[in-house]
Design an enzyme around this catalytic site. Structure first.
Site, PDB file in Angstrom:
ATOM      1  N   ASP A  99      -6.526  45.859  21.199  1.00 15.62           N
ATOM      2  CA  ASP A  99      -6.728  46.733  20.048  1.00 15.62           C
ATOM      3  C   ASP A  99      -7.991  46.272  19.322  1.00 15.62           C
ATOM      4  O   ASP A  99      -8.077  45.130  18.874  1.00 15.62           O
ATOM      5  CB  ASP A  99      -5.520  46.622  19.109  1.00 15.62           C
ATOM      6  N   HIS A 325       3.156  52.282  16.628  1.00 20.41           N
ATOM      7  CA  HIS A 325       3.537  51.410  15.517  1.00 20.41           C
ATOM      8  C   HIS A 325       3.378  52.069  14.145  1.00 20.41           C
ATOM      9  O   HIS A 325       3.788  51.491  13.133  1.00 20.41           O
ATOM     10  CB  HIS A 325       2.674  50.138  15.562  1.00 20.41           C
ATOM     11  N   ASP A 326       2.773  53.265  14.089  1.00 25.50           N
ATOM     12  CA  ASP A 326       2.561  53.953  12.818  1.00 25.50           C
ATOM     13  C   ASP A 326       3.505  55.130  12.608  1.00 25.50           C
ATOM     14  O   ASP A 326       3.481  55.753  11.543  1.00 25.50           O
ATOM     15  CB  ASP A 326       1.119  54.486  12.737  1.00 25.50           C
TER      16      ASP A 326
END
Length: 532
Positions: A99, A325-326
């Site tokens: 990332d 993850h959001d």
């Protein structure tokens, strides 16, 4: 790119490292934990792991506030630990994607400390500094994605700096060539180590309007929505010049063999596809989050898939995402029965699928008590249900204390059902959602029609979405029942024989008489067709 390129035929699995596996008892996952669980990922059958940020960080936004782009935060381990993950993953034919967070740094990054030290510092222009508006106050009406103004006053130098997210995350000035070169050198640091590619955080934010004009009001804004929705982000993101930046970033990856550039982009389809770049010079895979945002019914999903296929540029490779993850987990959004249908959809559509850790277990929303909230967005805008913690809870490995995730106190609470919903239990239940994912992945690997074949829509109607995947003489029909009642559809004309290869709810495989195909409630089928 040939269709056999790994990132076209493969499946990406996102690991949120804080929540995957802890080995030192601090309650936070680490790199040694990822190494420890690579055999599971090989068993599952995925082809690449994407690891959310592991760089040194004060953790104001859990690693998305980077203070050093060429290191590893001690919470996660060391560079040696990372090199071991890379080596052990590659030995299992698993690619490793990092990332990359280029839009902003931490306010503790040495670059920003220099930039804010004085107006004459050589790195002043590495960030976005502006004088107050005439009459005082913030330079314009831009809102932080986490609520409140996107401008922070710096008393020492008498200017505001811009932050699209937290004030601890000042935005870099990507119009500055020195910034670009410094960030590109950071990419090369990891590429030389053998990293197979990058998922680039908020890539559509990198360039802002040169005149810093106000964003127009959003006529559809409602008070229950996040504050960022008050204005249309016309000038603060998605600027035409961003495509030159992405093309230059792509060129850095082209210096190395067989690497992939993935861009995080929350935009409508017609703007999203521009991020493939002129002559496909941009991101290999501009992330397509439309399955997360579209109403979950057969009509809307079919409309979405066909629209996406229709707007892709020539040679552009599609991709699909169900969760990250959001976003709330897919099981929380549509329920456990339809989550199985969603798994079949994700792994049979044309294009590269990205899975989110734990979705293969059917993990859903974990309630987070107020005293346990970690997410800064939830803290900034409480009561709106924006918190991302429920989708970031620890991976559930077995029925032992803390689900085998940590010998210590986990950083977020575990799901209350972890003793029955975990890898150890579900891997031994042939009817589990985990075993369904594994069979789907195995079918995708064995049938080129599923991994690189054509997509052809099939007329169905009602709560059924059907399509074919074809490669050479092979024809596979995918039929998905988005409804909670039994359905039936006609097999395509000219089909002589048909065999169900996989059902999301029934075991085994069986032959189907030409003519009609019966679907149970909430069922998906993969059917091999033969002309006759």
């Amino acid at each position: 790119m040939p269709e056999t390129t790994w990132w076209k035929r493969g499946i990406v699995y996102q690991i949120y490292p804080r929540s995957f596996q802890d080995t030192n008892g601090d309650g936070i996952g680490d790199l040694q934990g990822i190494s420890q669980r690579l055999d599971y990922l090989q068993w599952l059958g995925v082809d690449a792991i994407w690891i959310s940020p592991i760089f040194p960080s004060p953790m104001a936004d859990f690693g998305y506030d980077v203070s050093d782009y060429c290191g590893i935060d001690p919470i996660f381990g060391t560079l040696d630990d990372f090199d071991r993950v890379l080596e052990q993953a590659h030995s299992r034919n698993l690619k490793v994607i990092l990332d990359f967070v280029p839009n902003h740094t931490s306010d503790q990054h040495p670059w920003f400390l220099e930039s804010r030290s004085s107006r004459t510092n050589p790195k002043r222009d590495w960030y976005i500094w502006r004088d107050p508006a005439p009459g005082g106050g913030v330079p314009n009406n831009w809102i932080s994605n986490f609520g409140g103004p996107a401008w922070e006053w710096d008393e020492a130098t008498g200017q505001y700096y811009y932050h699209a997210f937290l004030k601890e995350q000042p935005d870099l000035n990507w119009r500055n060539p020195e910034v670009r070169e410094a960030m590109f050198d950071s990419l090369r640091f990891w590429l030389r180590r053998g990293v197979d590619g990058f998922r680039v955080d908020v890539i559509w934010h990198l360039i802002k309007d040169a005149e810093f004009r106000n964003n127009p009001p959003n006529p559809g804004y409602q008070s229950h929505q996040a504050e960022i929705n008050k204005y249309l982000q016309v000038h603060s993101a998605d600027q035409p010049e961003v495509h030159d930046v992405i093309a230059a970033m792509r060129q850095v990856l082209e210096e190395y063999e067989d690497r992939v550039l993935i861009g995080e982009i929350y935009l409508p389809l017609e703007r999203l596809v521009a991020y493939y770049g002129k002559d496909l010079s941009g991101a290999h895979l501009p992330f397509n989050f439309q399955l997360i945002q579209t109403a979950w019914n057969a009509h809307e999903i079919e409309k979405l898939v066909n629209e996406y296929e229709g707007v892709l540029p020539d040679g552009g490779w599609p991709n699909w995402v169900l969760g990250n993850h959001d976003q709330p987990r897919i099981g929380a959004r549509i329920g456990k029965a339809q989550a199985r249908v969603a798994a079949m959809l994700l792994l049979t559509l044309r294009g590269t699928p990205t899975m989110y850790y734990g979705d293969e277990l059917g993990m859903t929303k974990v309630e987070i008590p107020p005293e346990s909230v970690q997410d800064p967005w939830e803290k900034n805008e409480p009561g709106l249900g924006l918190g991302r913690d429920p989708a970031r809870t620890p991976m559930q490995w077995d029925s032992s204390p803390n689900a085998g995730f940590t010998p210590g106190e986990p950083w977020l609470p575990l799901a209350p059902d972890f003793q029955t919903c975990n890898v150890e239990v579900l891997s031994q239940d042939s009817g589990s959602v985990l075993c369904l994912y594994r069979r789907l992945i195995d079918l995708r690997r064995r049938h080129l029609a599923l991994s690189i074949g054509q997509y052809l829509p099939v007329q169905s109607g009602g709560q059924v979405f059907a399509y074919e995947r074809r490669h050479g003489a092979e024809r596979l029909l995918i039929v998905l029942n988005f409804g909670h009642a039994a359905q039936a559809i006609d097999l395509p004309d000219g089909v002589g024989k048909a065999r169900v290869l996989l059902s999301t709810v029934r075991s085994g495989d069986w032959h189907v008489e030409a003519g009609c195909l019966d679907l149970a409630p909430d069922e998906g089928l993969i059917v091999a067709l033969e002309e006759g």
